[in-house]
Scaffold this active site. Sequence first.
Site, PDB file in Angstrom:
ATOM      1  CB  SER A 160      -5.507   6.742   0.744  1.00 12.30           C
ATOM      2  OG  SER A 160      -6.961   6.861   1.041  1.00 12.30           O
ATOM      3  CG  HIS A 175      -2.448   8.639  -7.694  1.00 12.53           C
ATOM      4  ND1 HIS A 175      -3.096   9.153  -9.081  1.00 12.53           N
ATOM      5  CD2 HIS A 175      -3.426   7.607  -7.506  1.00 12.53           C
ATOM      6  CE1 HIS A 175      -4.256   8.501  -9.250  1.00 12.53           C
ATOM      7  NE2 HIS A 175      -4.495   7.823  -8.094  1.00 12.53           N
ATOM      8  CE1 TYR A 218      -2.061   8.766  -1.654  1.00 17.10           C
ATOM      9  CE2 TYR A 218      -2.587   8.655  -3.844  1.00 17.10           C
ATOM     10  CZ  TYR A 218      -2.170   8.120  -2.676  1.00 17.10           C
ATOM     11  OH  TYR A 218      -2.543   6.566  -2.680  1.00 17.10           O
TER      12      TYR A 218
HETATM   13  C1  15L Z   1      -5.122   5.665  -5.243  1.00 24.13           C
HETATM   14  O1  15L Z   1      -3.887   5.907  -4.902  1.00 24.13           O
HETATM   15  C2  15L Z   1      -6.361   5.996  -4.216  1.00 24.13           C
HETATM   16  O2  15L Z   1      -5.646   5.419  -2.626  1.00 24.13           O
HETATM   17  C3  15L Z   1      -7.569   5.254  -4.523  1.00 24.13           C
HETATM   18  O3  15L Z   1      -8.297   5.869  -3.694  1.00 24.13           O
HETATM   19  C4  15L Z   1      -7.813   5.455  -5.894  1.00 24.13           C
HETATM   20  O4  15L Z   1      -7.739   6.589  -6.140  1.00 24.13           O
HETATM   21  C5  15L Z   1      -6.654   4.959  -6.789  1.00 24.13           C
HETATM   22  O5  15L Z   1      -5.493   5.408  -6.326  1.00 24.13           O
HETATM   23  C6  15L Z   1      -6.765   4.950  -8.364  1.00 24.13           C
HETATM   24  O6  15L Z   1      -5.939   5.632  -8.864  1.00 24.13           O
HETATM   25  O7  15L Z   1      -7.825   4.424  -8.896  1.00 24.13           O
END
Ligand code: 15L
Length: 265
Positions: free
Chosen positions: A74, A112, A135
């Site tokens: 994640s 993301h 990611y």
């Molecule tokens: C995500 O995709 C992550 O899983 C989470 O941990 C945060 O980093 C979130 O994005 C974010 O962008 O705040």
Amino acid sequence: MLKRLLITGASGGLGTALRPLLAHLADDIRVSDMVEITDALPHEEVVICNLADKGAVQDLVDGCDGVLHFGGKSIEGTWDVIRTSNIDGVVNLYEAARKTGKPRILFASSNHAIGFYPQTETLDADSPTRPDSYYGVSKVFGEAIASMYHDKFAIETACVRIGSSFPEPVNHRMLSTWLSYADFVRLIERVFAVPKLGCPIIYGASANDAAWWDNRKVAHLGWTPQDNSEGFRAKLDAAMDQPGPDDPTVLFQGGTFASGDIHED
Ligand code: 15L
């Protein structure tokens, strides 16, 4: 109402926070993770499963008519880690779905996937992707797999580009990206209730005043987020300095994922 809902990544942050709020969605709930699930609820059937194990994933999905796919890595990682958990893992999930009962899926995509956009741009479901990390690339891949399995095999998926789903926003960027748990549960309810889902791209954010994302193209889902991060602004202002104008957390929608380096093996 679903007969059996599978929740992957059940021991992760979202799985742990949301599972107690989802019991009403299905007659049976199957929860899985590759690590031990120490907080299983009485109504949950636990299956330990590595998403990279194709055969095990097929057994996991068999008998389910709904899947909440929170599993996989994640945050950013090395390509080896991202490929195994988020590329191989998602292919194994959709192959299992195709070979079993074609369950409806909610795919936990991420902001993301579009994290390199500047915070000055408003995006909607048709904005081209701009991933900010391996990611983010893996989330774009997952959305593409969902699209292909929808067009070829009519498997329906809600691709939810989750912003920041935490109890409350913990920095100023999250005033735009915050998704409350209650709004996420309301979205999950709509995804499994709506008669025809298709394969929409949905931005997973609450009704924040500071929003960057426009969900009008998925209005047919009937999802109306009700929380607003604005109530946390004064607390954040008091707790930390405002970031400067060159700070990645005010330049990019994906924040530090965009400025971060490649994670080498
Ligand atoms: C995500 O995709 C992550 O899983 C989470 O941990 C945060 O980093 C979130 O994005 C974010 O962008 O705040």
